[in-house]
Design an enzyme around this catalytic site. Structure first.
Site, PDB file in Angstrom:
ATOM      1  N   THR A 183       0.829  -1.208   0.000  1.00 11.23           N
ATOM      2  CA  THR A 183       0.000   0.000   0.000  1.00 11.23           C
ATOM      3  C   THR A 183       0.865   1.261   0.000  1.00 11.23           C
ATOM      4  O   THR A 183       2.003   1.231   0.474  1.00 11.23           O
ATOM      5  CB  THR A 183      -0.895  -0.022   1.267  1.00 11.23           C
ATOM      6  OG1 THR A 183      -1.459   1.276   1.457  1.00 11.23           O
ATOM      7  CG2 THR A 183      -0.104  -0.358   2.520  1.00 11.23           C
ATOM      8  N   ASP A 184       0.272   2.363  -0.461  1.00 13.76           N
ATOM      9  CA  ASP A 184       0.986   3.653  -0.390  1.00 13.76           C
ATOM     10  C   ASP A 184       1.075   4.158   1.052  1.00 13.76           C
ATOM     11  O   ASP A 184       1.840   5.074   1.345  1.00 13.76           O
ATOM     12  CB  ASP A 184       0.302   4.710  -1.282  1.00 13.76           C
ATOM     13  CG  ASP A 184      -1.155   5.012  -0.896  1.00 13.76           C
ATOM     14  OD1 ASP A 184      -1.697   4.338   0.000  1.00 13.76           O
ATOM     15  OD2 ASP A 184      -1.733   5.937  -1.507  1.00 13.76           O
ATOM     16  N   GLU A 185       0.280   3.552   1.962  1.00 13.75           N
ATOM     17  CA  GLU A 185       0.243   4.073   3.336  1.00 13.75           C
ATOM     18  C   GLU A 185       1.572   3.884   4.059  1.00 13.75           C
ATOM     19  O   GLU A 185       1.828   4.543   5.064  1.00 13.75           O
ATOM     20  CB  GLU A 185      -0.907   3.420   4.123  1.00 13.75           C
ATOM     21  CG  GLU A 185      -2.231   3.640   3.414  1.00 13.75           C
ATOM     22  CD  GLU A 185      -3.473   3.349   4.237  1.00 13.75           C
ATOM     23  OE1 GLU A 185      -3.407   3.387   5.475  1.00 13.75           O
ATOM     24  OE2 GLU A 185      -4.523   3.087   3.621  1.00 13.75           O
ATOM     25  N   TYR A 225      -1.734  -0.689  11.010  1.00 15.58           N
ATOM     26  CA  TYR A 225      -1.885  -1.317   9.686  1.00 15.58           C
ATOM     27  C   TYR A 225      -0.694  -0.979   8.787  1.00 15.58           C
ATOM     28  O   TYR A 225      -0.016  -1.877   8.275  1.00 15.58           O
ATOM     29  CB  TYR A 225      -3.188  -0.861   9.013  1.00 15.58           C
ATOM     30  CG  TYR A 225      -3.225  -1.159   7.512  1.00 15.58           C
ATOM     31  CD1 TYR A 225      -3.185  -2.468   7.039  1.00 15.58           C
ATOM     32  CD2 TYR A 225      -3.275  -0.118   6.576  1.00 15.58           C
ATOM     33  CE1 TYR A 225      -3.201  -2.739   5.667  1.00 15.58           C
ATOM     34  CE2 TYR A 225      -3.293  -0.378   5.205  1.00 15.58           C
ATOM     35  CZ  TYR A 225      -3.251  -1.687   4.760  1.00 15.58           C
ATOM     36  OH  TYR A 225      -3.257  -1.959   3.410  1.00 15.58           O
ATOM     37  N   LYS A 259       2.369  -3.353   7.288  1.00 17.09           N
ATOM     38  CA  LYS A 259       2.640  -3.526   5.848  1.00 17.09           C
ATOM     39  C   LYS A 259       4.078  -3.081   5.542  1.00 17.09           C
ATOM     40  O   LYS A 259       4.775  -3.729   4.751  1.00 17.09           O
ATOM     41  CB  LYS A 259       1.648  -2.719   5.000  1.00 17.09           C
ATOM     42  CG  LYS A 259       0.217  -3.233   5.015  1.00 17.09           C
ATOM     43  CD  LYS A 259       0.034  -4.625   4.417  1.00 17.09           C
ATOM     44  CE  LYS A 259       0.239  -4.678   2.928  1.00 17.09           C
ATOM     45  NZ  LYS A 259      -0.154  -6.000   2.362  1.00 17.09           N
TER      46      LYS A 259
HETATM   47  P1  NAD Z   1      -9.508  -7.415   2.208  1.00 16.34           P
HETATM   48  O1  NAD Z   1      -9.492  -7.144   3.680  1.00 16.34           O
HETATM   49  O2  NAD Z   1     -10.737  -7.149   1.426  1.00 16.34           O
HETATM   50  O3  NAD Z   1      -9.113  -8.953   1.948  1.00 16.34           O
HETATM   51  C1  NAD Z   1      -8.099  -9.601   2.631  1.00 16.34           C
HETATM   52  C2  NAD Z   1      -8.256 -11.099   2.401  1.00 16.34           C
HETATM   53  O4  NAD Z   1      -7.190 -11.770   3.108  1.00 16.34           O
HETATM   54  C3  NAD Z   1      -9.564 -11.666   2.936  1.00 16.34           C
HETATM   55  O5  NAD Z   1     -10.147 -12.530   1.970  1.00 16.34           O
HETATM   56  C4  NAD Z   1      -9.159 -12.438   4.172  1.00 16.34           C
HETATM   57  O6  NAD Z   1     -10.006 -13.549   4.448  1.00 16.34           O
HETATM   58  C5  NAD Z   1      -7.741 -12.877   3.821  1.00 16.34           C
HETATM   59  N1  NAD Z   1      -6.921 -13.130   5.016  1.00 16.34           N
HETATM   60  C6  NAD Z   1      -6.803 -12.320   6.104  1.00 16.34           C
HETATM   61  N2  NAD Z   1      -5.987 -12.898   7.002  1.00 16.34           N
HETATM   62  C7  NAD Z   1      -5.578 -14.085   6.463  1.00 16.34           C
HETATM   63  C8  NAD Z   1      -4.723 -15.106   6.918  1.00 16.34           C
HETATM   64  N3  NAD Z   1      -4.126 -15.049   8.137  1.00 16.34           N
HETATM   65  N4  NAD Z   1      -4.496 -16.172   6.101  1.00 16.34           N
HETATM   66  C9  NAD Z   1      -5.100 -16.251   4.890  1.00 16.34           C
HETATM   67  N5  NAD Z   1      -5.939 -15.311   4.427  1.00 16.34           N
HETATM   68  C10 NAD Z   1      -6.177 -14.231   5.197  1.00 16.34           C
HETATM   69  O7  NAD Z   1      -8.261  -6.600   1.638  1.00 16.34           O
HETATM   70  P2  NAD Z   1      -8.072  -5.858   0.237  1.00 16.34           P
HETATM   71  O8  NAD Z   1      -8.594  -4.484   0.353  1.00 16.34           O
HETATM   72  O9  NAD Z   1      -8.537  -6.757  -0.855  1.00 16.34           O
HETATM   73  O10 NAD Z   1      -6.488  -5.768   0.205  1.00 16.34           O
HETATM   74  C11 NAD Z   1      -5.696  -6.828  -0.364  1.00 16.34           C
HETATM   75  C12 NAD Z   1      -4.231  -6.438  -0.291  1.00 16.34           C
HETATM   76  O11 NAD Z   1      -4.019  -5.219  -0.988  1.00 16.34           O
HETATM   77  C13 NAD Z   1      -3.738  -6.207   1.140  1.00 16.34           C
HETATM   78  O12 NAD Z   1      -2.438  -6.735   1.231  1.00 16.34           O
HETATM   79  C14 NAD Z   1      -3.725  -4.685   1.283  1.00 16.34           C
HETATM   80  O13 NAD Z   1      -2.731  -4.273   2.185  1.00 16.34           O
HETATM   81  C15 NAD Z   1      -3.389  -4.271  -0.145  1.00 16.34           C
HETATM   82  N6  NAD Z   1      -3.898  -2.933  -0.547  1.00 16.34           N
HETATM   83  C16 NAD Z   1      -5.215  -2.604  -0.382  1.00 16.34           C
HETATM   84  C17 NAD Z   1      -5.669  -1.357  -0.818  1.00 16.34           C
HETATM   85  C18 NAD Z   1      -7.130  -0.960  -0.697  1.00 16.34           C
HETATM   86  O14 NAD Z   1      -7.481   0.176  -1.036  1.00 16.34           O
HETATM   87  N7  NAD Z   1      -8.014  -1.823  -0.295  1.00 16.34           N
HETATM   88  C19 NAD Z   1      -4.783  -0.448  -1.417  1.00 16.34           C
HETATM   89  C20 NAD Z   1      -3.434  -0.836  -1.566  1.00 16.34           C
HETATM   90  C21 NAD Z   1      -3.012  -2.091  -1.128  1.00 16.34           C
HETATM   91  P1  TYD Z   2     -10.669   4.077   4.407  1.00 13.57           P
HETATM   92  O1  TYD Z   2     -11.624   3.669   3.345  1.00 13.57           O
HETATM   93  O2  TYD Z   2     -10.745   3.432   5.743  1.00 13.57           O
HETATM   94  O3  TYD Z   2      -9.207   3.912   3.778  1.00 13.57           O
HETATM   95  P2  TYD Z   2      -7.749   4.384   4.373  1.00 13.57           P
HETATM   96  O4  TYD Z   2      -7.898   4.820   5.758  1.00 13.57           O
HETATM   97  O5  TYD Z   2      -6.960   3.120   4.264  1.00 13.57           O
HETATM   98  O6  TYD Z   2      -7.302   5.463   3.444  1.00 13.57           O
HETATM   99  O7  TYD Z   2     -10.807   5.656   4.627  1.00 13.57           O
HETATM  100  C1  TYD Z   2     -10.650   6.568   3.565  1.00 13.57           C
HETATM  101  C2  TYD Z   2     -10.745   7.970   4.148  1.00 13.57           C
HETATM  102  O8  TYD Z   2     -12.082   8.177   4.636  1.00 13.57           O
HETATM  103  C3  TYD Z   2      -9.821   8.191   5.329  1.00 13.57           C
HETATM  104  O9  TYD Z   2      -9.323   9.529   5.302  1.00 13.57           O
HETATM  105  C4  TYD Z   2     -10.727   8.013   6.550  1.00 13.57           C
HETATM  106  C5  TYD Z   2     -12.073   8.492   6.039  1.00 13.57           C
HETATM  107  N1  TYD Z   2     -13.260   7.833   6.643  1.00 13.57           N
HETATM  108  C6  TYD Z   2     -14.280   8.604   7.248  1.00 13.57           C
HETATM  109  O10 TYD Z   2     -14.214   9.847   7.258  1.00 13.57           O
HETATM  110  N2  TYD Z   2     -15.337   7.958   7.802  1.00 13.57           N
HETATM  111  C7  TYD Z   2     -15.437   6.594   7.802  1.00 13.57           C
HETATM  112  O11 TYD Z   2     -16.427   6.047   8.352  1.00 13.57           O
HETATM  113  C8  TYD Z   2     -14.408   5.821   7.170  1.00 13.57           C
HETATM  114  C9  TYD Z   2     -14.478   4.321   7.145  1.00 13.57           C
HETATM  115  C10 TYD Z   2     -13.338   6.485   6.607  1.00 13.57           C
END
Ligand code: NAD
Ligand code: TYD
Length: 353
Positions: free
Chosen positions: A131-133, A156, A160
């Site tokens: 992630t960019d975070e 989190y 990562k």
């Molecule tokens: P998500 O939470 O929707 O899915 C995570 C999946 O991992 C789930 O299916 C869960 O059951 C599985 N999981 C969790 N713990 C596990 C374990 N111990 N063993 C096996 N499986 C397990 O997450 P997402 O949003 O799809 O993110 C996927 C990846 O992409 C993550 O690594 C996250 O850090 C990265 N990412 C997400 C975003 C975003 O905006 N969502 C952006 C950049 C990077």
């Molecule tokens: P989120 O979707 O949790 O992603 P991330 O924190 O990983 O960027 O949140 C996106 C933005 O929205 C973040 O600045 C937090 C804000 N946010 C709210 O203001 N209210 C909410 O209920 C949630 C879930 C997020």
């Protein structure tokens, strides 16, 4: 024939990656390993579950012996590692799950790849999705490049960041063929309604308060999830070993502007008078350690590997809202049971501003 392990394939991004690989590469055997936590949902993969090049395995990446056995059973040629605990708010209330899954789980996979691939590293690839975070928070200006120093602020992002460092260390120390990408905020179908966009779509639909953290001035750089999956496909096949690629939509939105945009679109789609849903906006106590701004420079990926985001944000957002409105049953299923308890703890006990 290639055997590919995709971890976390039942989650939001993972399900799009599994679908893309199963459909696009019938010659690959795709194994989806997922623990099925609250965020994992096999309904996300209903359309491809009976394909002959797809197999689901339920399991936990924190169990090192199980991971070693899985590598023995399947002789993987490549790994795309997405399994993670992924929600910042949950990492604040329960950091340990993030340490186990994101750090220990990643090292278990690295160890299994290292021991099973010994002697054939040149034909293999271990792709870690991040992630960019990890880069921390920007002020009003600036942009994250692949050279930006890590400065994570939430449990989190710290977990990562730790996993990214460990993946790089296995490349530098043991020569493991790894590649990493760091992506900005994703949106699209099948995202669990704890993240901003699906949570607010669901609340607008049900006329529930829209809990905006702080003043709503935080900025995120949004990317359509299928564009992320397309980038993962390109990087998995053509990304350089030991390299890092940033992925982002060049699409920064202040939270409050995005929320108002969603309210407008949904008023139109639900036949409500303009301005109706905006009245649901409720400013609540800010998230602890809330990063102000993320913005990604993805020019390396664009120039070196030719990836581009495919969709205008407005088009992607409308498509996403349509999907959630049309898939009421999916939303009802994921918001039954434990979700209510989560919602009460996160929101109903939170002070309004
Ligand atoms: P998500 O939470 O929707 O899915 C995570 C999946 O991992 C789930 O299916 C869960 O059951 C599985 N999981 C969790 N713990 C596990 C374990 N111990 N063993 C096996 N499986 C397990 O997450 P997402 O949003 O799809 O993110 C996927 C990846 O992409 C993550 O690594 C996250 O850090 C990265 N990412 C997400 C975003 C975003 O905006 N969502 C952006 C950049 C990077
Ligand atoms: P989120 O979707 O949790 O992603 P991330 O924190 O990983 O960027 O949140 C996106 C933005 O929205 C973040 O600045 C937090 C804000 N946010 C709210 O203001 N209210 C909410 O209920 C949630 C879930 C997020």
């Amino acid at each position: 024939m290639k055997n590919i392990l995709i971890t976390g394939g039942a989650g939001f991004i993972g399900s799009h990656v599994v679908r893309l690989f199963v459909n696009k590469y019938p010659e690959y055997n795709v194994v989806n390993l997922d623990k099925l936590t609250y965020a994992g949902n096999l309904e996300n993969l209903k359309d491809i579950e009976s394909k002959s090049n797809y197999k689901f395995v339920k399991g936990d990446i924190v169990d090192g012996d199980f991971i070693q056995q899985l590598f023995k059973d399947y002789s993987f040629d490549g790994v795309i590692h997405l399994a993670a605990e992924s929600h910042v708010d949950r990492s604040i209330t329960n950091p340990m799950e993030f340490i186990y899954t994101n750090i220990v789980g990643t090292v278990n996979l690295l160890n299994a790849a290292k021991s099973h691939w010994e002697g054939s590293f040149s034909e293999k690839k271990f792709y870690h999705i991040s992630t960019d975070e990890v880069y921390g928070s920007l002020g009003d200006t600036g942009i994250f490049t692949e050279e930006t120093s890590y400065d994570p602020h939430s449990p989190y992002s710290a977990s990562k960041a730790s996993s990214d460092h460990l993946v790089r260390s296995y490349h530098d120390t043991f020569g493991l063929p790894v590649v990493i990408s760091n992506c900005s905020n994703n949106y699209g179908a099948f995202q669990f309604p704890e993240k901003l966009i699906p949570l607010f779509i669901n609340n607008i639909k049900n006329k529930k308060p829209l809990p905006v953290y702080g003043k709503g001035v935080n900025i995120r750089d949004w990317l359509f999830v299928e564009d992320h999956a397309a980038a993962i496909d390109i990087i998995f096949h053509r990304g350089g070993k030991g390299e890092t690629y940033n992925i982002g939509g060049n699409n920064e939105w202040k939270n409050i502007d995005l929320i108002k945009k969603m309210c407008d679109i949904m008023d139109r789609k639900l036949g409500r008078n303009p301005g109706t849903s905006e009245k649901l906006i409720t400013y609540v106590k800010d998230r602890a350690g809330h990063d102000l701004r993320y913005a990604i420079d993805s020019s390396k990926l664009q120039k070196e590997l030719g990836w581009m985001p495919s969709l205008e944000f407005e088009v992607g957002l409308e498509k996403t809202i349509d999907w959630y409105l049309e898939n009421e049953e999916w939303m009802n299923n994921v918001t039954s049971g434990d979700y209510q308890k989560y919602y009460e703890e996160q929101y109903e006990k939170r002070e309004n501003l």
